[in-house]
Motif scaffolding. Sequence first.
Motif, PDB file in Angstrom:
ATOM      1  N   THR A 133     -26.403  13.210  12.446  1.00 31.62           N
ATOM      2  CA  THR A 133     -25.767  12.561  11.296  1.00 31.62           C
ATOM      3  C   THR A 133     -24.287  12.316  11.539  1.00 31.62           C
ATOM      4  O   THR A 133     -23.749  11.271  11.153  1.00 31.62           O
ATOM      5  N   ILE A 134     -23.643  13.270  12.200  1.00 31.70           N
ATOM      6  CA  ILE A 134     -22.206  13.128  12.473  1.00 31.70           C
ATOM      7  C   ILE A 134     -21.969  12.135  13.611  1.00 31.70           C
ATOM      8  O   ILE A 134     -21.114  11.248  13.523  1.00 31.70           O
ATOM      9  N   THR A 135     -22.743  12.301  14.685  1.00 32.88           N
ATOM     10  CA  THR A 135     -22.554  11.450  15.874  1.00 32.88           C
ATOM     11  C   THR A 135     -22.873   9.993  15.580  1.00 32.88           C
ATOM     12  O   THR A 135     -22.129   9.091  15.975  1.00 32.88           O
ATOM     13  N   MET A 136     -24.011   9.768  14.897  1.00 29.72           N
ATOM     14  CA  MET A 136     -24.427   8.393  14.597  1.00 29.72           C
ATOM     15  C   MET A 136     -24.065   8.059  13.143  1.00 29.72           C
ATOM     16  O   MET A 136     -24.914   7.651  12.349  1.00 29.72           O
ATOM     17  N   SER A 137     -22.809   8.207  12.820  1.00 34.52           N
ATOM     18  CA  SER A 137     -22.330   7.875  11.467  1.00 34.52           C
ATOM     19  C   SER A 137     -22.338   6.361  11.279  1.00 34.52           C
ATOM     20  O   SER A 137     -22.395   5.602  12.254  1.00 34.52           O
ATOM     21  N   PRO A 138     -22.280   5.882  10.031  1.00 32.31           N
ATOM     22  CA  PRO A 138     -22.239   4.428   9.794  1.00 32.31           C
ATOM     23  C   PRO A 138     -21.099   3.740  10.536  1.00 32.31           C
ATOM     24  O   PRO A 138     -21.247   2.612  11.011  1.00 32.31           O
ATOM     25  N   GLN A 139     -19.959   4.424  10.633  1.00 29.41           N
ATOM     26  CA  GLN A 139     -18.816   3.838  11.332  1.00 29.41           C
ATOM     27  C   GLN A 139     -19.110   3.665  12.830  1.00 29.41           C
ATOM     28  O   GLN A 139     -18.794   2.622  13.420  1.00 29.41           O
ATOM     29  N   VAL A 140     -19.733   4.699  13.437  1.00 31.88           N
ATOM     30  CA  VAL A 140     -20.071   4.632  14.857  1.00 31.88           C
ATOM     31  C   VAL A 140     -21.104   3.538  15.120  1.00 31.88           C
ATOM     32  O   VAL A 140     -20.978   2.755  16.071  1.00 31.88           O
ATOM     33  N   CYS A 141     -22.127   3.471  14.257  1.00 37.75           N
ATOM     34  CA  CYS A 141     -23.176   2.454  14.414  1.00 37.75           C
ATOM     35  C   CYS A 141     -22.592   1.043  14.297  1.00 37.75           C
ATOM     36  O   CYS A 141     -22.927   0.147  15.089  1.00 37.75           O
ATOM     37  N   SER A 142     -21.717   0.852  13.310  1.00 35.57           N
ATOM     38  CA  SER A 142     -21.080  -0.456  13.120  1.00 35.57           C
ATOM     39  C   SER A 142     -20.208  -0.816  14.320  1.00 35.57           C
ATOM     40  O   SER A 142     -20.187  -1.970  14.761  1.00 35.57           O
ATOM     41  N   LEU A 143     -19.522   0.186  14.867  1.00 35.73           N
ATOM     42  CA  LEU A 143     -18.670  -0.051  16.034  1.00 35.73           C
ATOM     43  C   LEU A 143     -19.509  -0.430  17.255  1.00 35.73           C
ATOM     44  O   LEU A 143     -19.130  -1.331  18.022  1.00 35.73           O
ATOM     45  N   LEU A 144     -20.651   0.235  17.414  1.00 32.68           N
ATOM     46  CA  LEU A 144     -21.543  -0.086  18.524  1.00 32.68           C
ATOM     47  C   LEU A 144     -22.066  -1.512  18.415  1.00 32.68           C
ATOM     48  O   LEU A 144     -22.132  -2.245  19.408  1.00 32.68           O
ATOM     49  N   MET A 145     -22.428  -1.923  17.201  1.00 31.03           N
ATOM     50  CA  MET A 145     -22.935  -3.287  17.015  1.00 31.03           C
ATOM     51  C   MET A 145     -21.820  -4.314  17.176  1.00 31.03           C
ATOM     52  O   MET A 145     -22.031  -5.379  17.769  1.00 31.03           O
ATOM     53  N   PHE A 146     -20.645  -3.995  16.674  1.00 36.80           N
ATOM     54  CA  PHE A 146     -19.504  -4.897  16.830  1.00 36.80           C
ATOM     55  C   PHE A 146     -19.196  -5.089  18.319  1.00 36.80           C
ATOM     56  O   PHE A 146     -18.978  -6.216  18.786  1.00 36.80           O
ATOM     57  N   GLY A 147     -19.216  -3.985  19.057  1.00 35.89           N
ATOM     58  CA  GLY A 147     -18.978  -4.059  20.494  1.00 35.89           C
ATOM     59  C   GLY A 147     -20.051  -4.869  21.210  1.00 35.89           C
ATOM     60  O   GLY A 147     -19.753  -5.627  22.139  1.00 35.89           O
ATOM     61  N   SER A 148     -21.311  -4.729  20.769  1.00 39.07           N
ATOM     62  CA  SER A 148     -22.414  -5.488  21.379  1.00 39.07           C
ATOM     63  C   SER A 148     -22.211  -6.983  21.208  1.00 39.07           C
ATOM     64  O   SER A 148     -22.379  -7.764  22.156  1.00 39.07           O
ATOM     65  N   TYR A 149     -21.823  -7.389  19.990  1.00 38.07           N
ATOM     66  CA  TYR A 149     -21.621  -8.817  19.728  1.00 38.07           C
ATOM     67  C   TYR A 149     -20.365  -9.350  20.416  1.00 38.07           C
ATOM     68  O   TYR A 149     -20.352 -10.493  20.881  1.00 38.07           O
ATOM     69  N   VAL A 150     -19.333  -8.523  20.499  1.00 35.84           N
ATOM     70  CA  VAL A 150     -18.108  -8.947  21.200  1.00 35.84           C
ATOM     71  C   VAL A 150     -18.395  -9.147  22.690  1.00 35.84           C
ATOM     72  O   VAL A 150     -17.975 -10.158  23.290  1.00 35.84           O
ATOM     73  N   MET A 151     -19.125  -8.215  23.295  1.00 37.18           N
ATOM     74  CA  MET A 151     -19.477  -8.346  24.707  1.00 37.18           C
ATOM     75  C   MET A 151     -20.407  -9.533  24.924  1.00 37.18           C
ATOM     76  O   MET A 151     -20.304 -10.238  25.942  1.00 37.18           O
ATOM     77  N   GLY A 152     -21.318  -9.755  23.971  1.00 36.89           N
ATOM     78  CA  GLY A 152     -22.194 -10.922  24.056  1.00 36.89           C
ATOM     79  C   GLY A 152     -21.408 -12.217  23.987  1.00 36.89           C
ATOM     80  O   GLY A 152     -21.667 -13.171  24.735  1.00 36.89           O
ATOM     81  N   PHE A 153     -20.417 -12.240  23.092  1.00 34.01           N
ATOM     82  CA  PHE A 153     -19.560 -13.424  22.945  1.00 34.01           C
ATOM     83  C   PHE A 153     -18.756 -13.669  24.222  1.00 34.01           C
ATOM     84  O   PHE A 153     -18.648 -14.816  24.693  1.00 34.01           O
ATOM     85  N   ALA A 154     -18.212 -12.606  24.797  1.00 34.97           N
ATOM     86  CA  ALA A 154     -17.425 -12.731  26.028  1.00 34.97           C
ATOM     87  C   ALA A 154     -18.281 -13.265  27.170  1.00 34.97           C
ATOM     88  O   ALA A 154     -17.865 -14.174  27.911  1.00 34.97           O
ATOM     89  N   GLY A 155     -19.491 -12.725  27.322  1.00 31.04           N
ATOM     90  CA  GLY A 155     -20.390 -13.197  28.369  1.00 31.04           C
ATOM     91  C   GLY A 155     -20.772 -14.650  28.185  1.00 31.04           C
ATOM     92  O   GLY A 155     -20.798 -15.429  29.149  1.00 31.04           O
ATOM     93  N   ALA A 156     -21.050 -15.038  26.927  1.00 35.09           N
ATOM     94  CA  ALA A 156     -21.432 -16.428  26.641  1.00 35.09           C
ATOM     95  C   ALA A 156     -20.281 -17.386  26.917  1.00 35.09           C
ATOM     96  O   ALA A 156     -20.479 -18.499  27.420  1.00 35.09           O
ATOM     97  N   MET A 157     -19.052 -16.961  26.591  1.00 33.91           N
ATOM     98  CA  MET A 157     -17.877 -17.795  26.854  1.00 33.91           C
ATOM     99  C   MET A 157     -17.682 -18.020  28.354  1.00 33.91           C
ATOM    100  O   MET A 157     -17.351 -19.129  28.788  1.00 33.91           O
ATOM    101  N   ILE A 158     -17.912 -16.969  29.144  1.00 35.78           N
ATOM    102  CA  ILE A 158     -17.763 -17.096  30.598  1.00 35.78           C
ATOM    103  C   ILE A 158     -18.803 -18.058  31.165  1.00 35.78           C
ATOM    104  O   ILE A 158     -18.481 -18.979  31.933  1.00 35.78           O
ATOM    105  N   HIS A 159     -20.073 -17.859  30.765  1.00 38.10           N
ATOM    106  CA  HIS A 159     -21.151 -18.725  31.254  1.00 38.10           C
ATOM    107  C   HIS A 159     -20.926 -20.187  30.860  1.00 38.10           C
ATOM    108  O   HIS A 159     -21.008 -21.082  31.699  1.00 38.10           O
ATOM    109  N   THR A 160     -20.645 -20.406  29.584  1.00 35.89           N
ATOM    110  CA  THR A 160     -20.496 -21.779  29.093  1.00 35.89           C
ATOM    111  C   THR A 160     -19.241 -22.431  29.652  1.00 35.89           C
ATOM    112  O   THR A 160     -19.265 -23.606  30.039  1.00 35.89           O
ATOM    113  N   GLY A 161     -18.153 -21.677  29.688  1.00 36.06           N
ATOM    114  CA  GLY A 161     -16.920 -22.217  30.251  1.00 36.06           C
ATOM    115  C   GLY A 161     -17.099 -22.622  31.703  1.00 36.06           C
ATOM    116  O   GLY A 161     -16.555 -23.638  32.150  1.00 36.06           O
ATOM    117  N   ASP A 162     -17.882 -21.841  32.429  1.00 30.26           N
ATOM    118  CA  ASP A 162     -18.163 -22.145  33.828  1.00 30.26           C
ATOM    119  C   ASP A 162     -18.922 -23.459  33.955  1.00 30.26           C
ATOM    120  O   ASP A 162     -18.662 -24.271  34.852  1.00 30.26           O
TER     121      ASP A 162
END
Length: 310
Positions: A133-162
Amino acid sequence: MAMENGSSVTEFILVGLIDQSQLQLPLFFLFFLNYVVTVVGNLSLITLICLNSHLHTPMYFFIFNLSFIDLCHSLIITPKMLMNFVSEQNIISFTECMTQLFFFCFFVHSECYVLTAMAYDRYVAICKPLLYTITMSPQVCSLLMFGSYVMGFAGAMIHTGDMVRLSFCDLNTINHYMCDIFPLLQLSCSNTFASELVESIVVSTVVIISSFIIFISYALILSSVLHVSSAQGWSKAFSTCGSHIVTVGLFYGSGLFTHLKTSPAGSMGQGRFFSVFYTNIVPMLNPLIYSLRNKDVKYALKKTLKRIAN
């Protein structure tokens, strides 16, 4: 991102999945059914998670995001794919092609990281249950998902820009049913060595990092389970991780096999066939995998239907 470059090509023609005319109509109905099942299945799972408070847990928060990604993935790929079966020439503009490529890469990369976050969640649930409950708090889960989408966006920008930086001169027929990286590289009249190197580095980095974290998570889970002598403990661990293991196997297995087949040295015909697994089959199967043998989802479905009936 500007979608214009020095290319003389302003539109592309998508070849489609197959060129046998007698199979076009049957395949249209088959993939239309796949599309309906995918959209309904993922939307239903998203709705059930939103409406039922007992599903407001870290695990279902990740499943919610996985279903959202699969739904969007299907929406950007399948409609254009269906057009290949019923039209003589499936034309897509340069801007539409780059847009499809961007979102395709964005959702594929994001799904890699979401599956990685889910593996970490399963590790904490089994190996450190008292701290879950402490480790996987709502804040941690939201941060993990935010990081996933940010990394996805960065990868997509590199591929498309290329791809945008490349020039396309005369050839405009994409040997695929969608705008994918390697079929586009084959059409370019520019020197693609640097682009192929960048694509390989980005894809390899994503796969290696996510696979390493997933492998370590399950190695620790297996080590923890081996110390449990009861059959009940083994059963609980399998029921907790089984669906995720199947999903990871389908996604990474089909994606890796397709990537190898669609490399410049591989067979593009086989590549189109195997790419169907991660563009169409996996998004359809994921909601089924997480719901058919899941008591929480079945209970939520019965509760929601009863609520609607009353």
